[in-house]
Design a protein around this motif. Structure first.
Motif, PDB file in Angstrom:
ATOM      1  N   SER A 113      32.434  45.849  67.441  1.00  0.00           N
ATOM      2  CA  SER A 113      32.178  44.445  67.788  1.00  0.00           C
ATOM      3  C   SER A 113      30.896  44.308  68.588  1.00  0.00           C
ATOM      4  O   SER A 113      30.113  43.367  68.387  1.00  0.00           O
ATOM      5  CB  SER A 113      33.353  43.873  68.575  1.00  0.00           C
ATOM      6  OG  SER A 113      34.533  43.842  67.790  1.00  0.00           O
ATOM      7  N   MET A 114      30.651  45.250  69.505  1.00  0.00           N
ATOM      8  CA  MET A 114      29.429  45.205  70.308  1.00  0.00           C
ATOM      9  C   MET A 114      28.181  45.341  69.441  1.00  0.00           C
ATOM     10  O   MET A 114      27.199  44.610  69.625  1.00  0.00           O
ATOM     11  CB  MET A 114      29.450  46.325  71.347  1.00  0.00           C
ATOM     12  CG  MET A 114      30.420  46.133  72.479  1.00  0.00           C
ATOM     13  SD  MET A 114      30.240  47.492  73.666  1.00  0.00           S
ATOM     14  CE  MET A 114      31.578  47.119  74.803  1.00  0.00           C
ATOM     15  N   GLU A 163      27.670  42.172  67.279  1.00  0.00           N
ATOM     16  CA  GLU A 163      27.236  41.046  68.110  1.00  0.00           C
ATOM     17  C   GLU A 163      25.777  41.204  68.520  1.00  0.00           C
ATOM     18  O   GLU A 163      24.993  40.244  68.478  1.00  0.00           O
ATOM     19  CB  GLU A 163      28.126  40.943  69.343  1.00  0.00           C
ATOM     20  CG  GLU A 163      27.786  39.766  70.254  1.00  0.00           C
ATOM     21  CD  GLU A 163      28.703  39.691  71.464  1.00  0.00           C
ATOM     22  OE1 GLU A 163      28.296  39.071  72.469  1.00  0.00           O
ATOM     23  OE2 GLU A 163      29.816  40.254  71.418  1.00  0.00           O
ATOM     24  N   ALA A 164      25.385  42.421  68.905  1.00  0.00           N
ATOM     25  CA  ALA A 164      24.000  42.653  69.322  1.00  0.00           C
ATOM     26  C   ALA A 164      23.033  42.489  68.155  1.00  0.00           C
ATOM     27  O   ALA A 164      21.959  41.892  68.300  1.00  0.00           O
ATOM     28  CB  ALA A 164      23.868  44.056  69.921  1.00  0.00           C
ATOM     29  N   HIS A 184      23.467  40.657  65.456  1.00  0.00           N
ATOM     30  CA  HIS A 184      23.388  39.232  65.129  1.00  0.00           C
ATOM     31  C   HIS A 184      22.512  38.496  66.141  1.00  0.00           C
ATOM     32  O   HIS A 184      21.734  37.608  65.780  1.00  0.00           O
ATOM     33  CB  HIS A 184      24.789  38.619  65.107  1.00  0.00           C
ATOM     34  CG  HIS A 184      25.641  39.117  63.984  1.00  0.00           C
ATOM     35  ND1 HIS A 184      27.018  38.968  63.965  1.00  0.00           N
ATOM     36  CD2 HIS A 184      25.320  39.769  62.836  1.00  0.00           C
ATOM     37  CE1 HIS A 184      27.496  39.504  62.860  1.00  0.00           C
ATOM     38  NE2 HIS A 184      26.489  39.998  62.164  1.00  0.00           N
ATOM     39  N   GLY A 185      22.633  38.867  67.415  1.00  0.00           N
ATOM     40  CA  GLY A 185      21.823  38.218  68.445  1.00  0.00           C
ATOM     41  C   GLY A 185      20.339  38.475  68.249  1.00  0.00           C
ATOM     42  O   GLY A 185      19.520  37.560  68.376  1.00  0.00           O
TER      43      GLY A 185
END
Length: 268
Positions: free
Chosen positions: A245-246, A249-250, A252-253
């Motif tokens: 998940s990390m 998320e990173a 995508h950011g």
């Protein structure tokens, strides 16, 4: 299109100028004053002066009662895109890498494909873990695509035909007993990576080391690199769901900071 209300933090004229340029950039054909007024939810009398100024500076062109973007607008767009490209590693990617490393405690890498034939992955960004047990990778080091998480992410950005060609020509060496070298099995793993936007590879290049990776995309919807987290398999696989998940998320950011929105269509 209906524009959002102005927040009040910027001068109203500045906000309206930017909104005018945005509306015209999204329009499929030139727009008249009445239609601009409607789309911007702004009185025509409040737009006329701004439009005249933009016409004078060639940011927009007025012809036959309608407005469209002018040469200065396209020049500005090119300059902004060039600036973002220059800042690609310096700001956006590096910031995302640092945040992911601080959050996870693991080493974070950024890899891109280079011009070799067959292609390989070159590490162009490294943020080392502060842990006593960590991997050692330097900027400029290279890895094979087929046996690494970042490499499979980069392969997944290719078409099926390009992937099959790579698997025919690349040396699929048995680096250790866990290394997957079967072309058909690798092809399916790469397709799975493409579907999930994620790859996890344990012990296949270096025994005891696991990599997790996700693609980074820019505004053109193309994969420009792979964001990779790497560390001891015992730590990584013990927290696989959380670390996955990390990484996602990173990635995508970072992609969002480069102008990407949404998910690209999978290659066939």
């Amino acid at each position: 299109m209906t524009t959002k209300a102005v927040s009040g933090k910027a001068p109203l004229s500045v906000s309206r100028v930017l909104q005018i340029l945005k509306v015209l950039s999204l329009a499929e054909q030139p727009i008249g004053l009445a239609e601009l007024s409607r789309r911007l939810a702004t009185p025509k009398t409040s737009l006329i002066g701004l439009l005249r100024g933009l016409v004078d500076m060639n940011y927009i062109v007025f012809s036959d009662g309608t407005y469209r973007l002018g040469g200065s607008a396209f020049e500005l767009a090119n300059q902004v895109l060039s600036a973002r490209q220059r800042l690609h590693m310096g700001d956006y990617v590096r910031q995302g890498m640092n945040a992911l490393s601080n959050r996870s405690g693991e080493t974070v890498l950024y890899g891109i494909t280079t011009g070799e034939d067959p292609p390989v992955m070159t590490y162009v960004g490294v943020v080392e873990s502060r842990s006593a047990i960590r991997i050692s990778v330097g900027i400029g080091d290279r890895s094979q695509l087929y046996c690494t998480a970042g490499g499979r992410v980069l392969l997944a950005a290719m078409s099926d035909e390009e992937v099959r060609q790579y698997l025919k020509t690349a040396p699929l060496n048995q680096i250790n007993p866990q290394t997957q070298t079967d072309p058909d099995a690798l092809f399916e793993l790469i397709r799975k990576t493409r579907e999930e936007d994620f790859s996890c590879v344990a012990d296949q290049m270096i025994q005891g080391i696991t990599g997790m990776a996700a693609p980074v995309r820019d505004s053109s919807n193309e994969v420009v690199g792979a964001l990779i987290m790497a560390g001891p398999t015992s730590r990584m696989m013990g927290e696989e769901t959380t670390l996955r998940s990390m990484v996602l998320e990173a990635a995508h950011g970072i992609s969002n900071s480069l102008g990407h929105h949404g998910r690209r269509e999978a290659h066939r």
